[in-house]
Design a protein around this motif. Structure first.
Motif, PDB file in Angstrom:
ATOM      1  N   MET A   1      45.169  41.323  48.138  1.00  0.00           N
ATOM      2  CA  MET A   1      43.720  41.702  48.230  1.00  0.00           C
ATOM      3  C   MET A   1      44.095  43.431  48.989  1.00  0.00           C
ATOM      4  SD  MET A   1      40.599  40.969  50.617  1.00  0.00           S
ATOM      5  CE  MET A   1      41.272  41.643  52.491  1.00  0.00           C
ATOM      6  N   GLN A   2      43.082  44.179  47.551  1.00  0.00           N
ATOM      7  CA  GLN A   2      43.073  45.593  47.872  1.00  0.00           C
ATOM      8  C   GLN A   2      42.056  45.991  48.116  1.00  0.00           C
ATOM      9  OE1 GLN A   2      44.513  46.116  44.016  1.00  0.00           O
ATOM     10  NE2 GLN A   2      46.336  46.228  44.030  1.00  0.00           N
ATOM     11  N   ALA A  12      43.206  44.095  39.875  1.00  0.00           N
ATOM     12  CA  ALA A  12      43.842  43.584  39.895  1.00  0.00           C
ATOM     13  C   ALA A  12      44.616  42.495  39.314  1.00  0.00           C
ATOM     14  CB  ALA A  12      43.108  42.075  41.001  1.00  0.00           C
ATOM     15  N   THR A  13      44.454  42.220  37.987  1.00  0.00           N
ATOM     16  CA  THR A  13      44.563  41.748  36.683  1.00  0.00           C
ATOM     17  C   THR A  13      44.601  42.887  35.246  1.00  0.00           C
ATOM     18  OG1 THR A  13      42.821  40.636  36.082  1.00  0.00           O
ATOM     19  CG2 THR A  13      44.546  39.870  37.410  1.00  0.00           C
ATOM     20  N   LEU A  61      37.453  33.673  40.641  1.00  0.00           N
ATOM     21  CA  LEU A  61      38.189  34.944  40.106  1.00  0.00           C
ATOM     22  C   LEU A  61      38.964  33.738  39.298  1.00  0.00           C
ATOM     23  CD1 LEU A  61      40.128  35.349  43.773  1.00  0.00           C
ATOM     24  CD2 LEU A  61      40.318  36.831  41.481  1.00  0.00           C
ATOM     25  N   SER A  67      38.064  41.724  36.552  1.00  0.00           N
ATOM     26  CA  SER A  67      38.715  41.656  37.876  1.00  0.00           C
ATOM     27  C   SER A  67      37.236  40.986  38.020  1.00  0.00           C
ATOM     28  CB  SER A  67      38.946  43.367  37.787  1.00  0.00           C
ATOM     29  OG  SER A  67      38.152  44.193  37.491  1.00  0.00           O
ATOM     30  N   PRO A  87      43.480  37.360  45.356  1.00  0.00           N
ATOM     31  CA  PRO A  87      43.371  38.461  44.557  1.00  0.00           C
ATOM     32  C   PRO A  87      42.865  39.370  43.768  1.00  0.00           C
ATOM     33  CG  PRO A  87      44.224  37.005  42.578  1.00  0.00           C
ATOM     34  CD  PRO A  87      43.929  36.596  44.566  1.00  0.00           C
ATOM     35  N   THR A  89      39.945  43.238  44.400  1.00  0.00           N
ATOM     36  CA  THR A  89      39.562  44.835  45.312  1.00  0.00           C
ATOM     37  C   THR A  89      38.014  44.676  46.092  1.00  0.00           C
ATOM     38  OG1 THR A  89      40.374  45.294  43.524  1.00  0.00           O
ATOM     39  CG2 THR A  89      39.196  46.599  44.594  1.00  0.00           C
TER      40      THR A  89
END
Length: 220
Positions: A1-2, A12-13, A61, A67, A87, A89
């Motif tokens: 996680m960002q 993330a992708t 997800l 994303s 994964p 934000t």
């Protein structure tokens, strides 16, 4: 996680080469005031041991989206903890008390959103939304070349989620107050494609009774 405050932040992708990549913005910043004074936050209520906000994020997800961004605000530390390890934000909206517009702006202003041709706005309190529903919306957006609004409906009545094309992003960034994008959709002159996903388009969780009904639906 960002988080958006992380200088190492990046998508993330990688965006798929579809010609119309979609990012999902999940709105999870509100106070859930209709749950009652002192009640547990609805997005932290567990379904099969999984908090609702995490369940919604896992659904996003699992879809064909490029994303996933989650906008937090009220009790954001608890929301971030519930999303730990995924994964995606997380964007904090310190102005969440100003209404939905501030959360839309926070999500649409994120770096992941800027890379997408469309933003799918997803409410975190709609447990009936499935991966198949999201993929149906994303597929319709791709077939339209990324130039149309795509919205979920049930029996002809508009609901959620909704995908907004890049051409409308600037209008979203000008919203104020406790409003969504409905007026923009009605007045912008952009084609609107409706995708019927059944009752899930209108089923959200606002009250303790809603939570009980959602729990029964998930278990059935």
């Amino acid at each position: 996680m960002q988080t958006e405050s992380d200088p190492r932040h990046r998508a993330a992708t990688e965006l798929p080469n579809t010609g119309a990549p979609v990012a999902i913005v999940i709105l999870a910043a509100g106070k859930a005031s209709r749950m009652g004074e002192g009640a547990r936050h609805k997005l932290l209520a567990e379904f099969g041991g999984v908090p609702l906000v995490r369940r919604s994020a896992l659904t996003a997800l699992g879809s064909d989206a490029a994303s996933v961004i989650v906008v937090t605000g009220h009790r954001r530390r608890e929301m971030e903890a519930a999303l730990g390890g995924l994964p995606l934000t997380v964007v904090d909206n310190p102005d969440y008390a100003d209404g939905m517009a501030s959360s839309l702006i926070a999500g649409f202003s994120s770096m992941c959103a800027a890379r997408a041709d469309g933003i799918l706005v997803m409410l975190a309190d709609m447990p009936g939304i499935t991966i198949a529903h999201l993929n149906a919306l994303i597929s319709a957006f791709g077939r339209a070349g990324g130039e149309a609004v795509v919205r979920a409906v049930s029996r002809g009545k508009p609901g959620n989620p909704v995908i907004l094309p890049r051409s409308l992003h600037e209008l979203v960034l000008r919203l104020e107050g406790d409003v969504g994008a409905r007026t923009i959709i009605a007045t912008a002159g952009v084609p609107v494609l409706d995708v019927d996903i059944g009752d899930a388009a209108h089923f959200d969780v606002d009250t303790p009774d809603d939570l009980m009904a959602a729990g029964r639906a998930v278990q059935s």
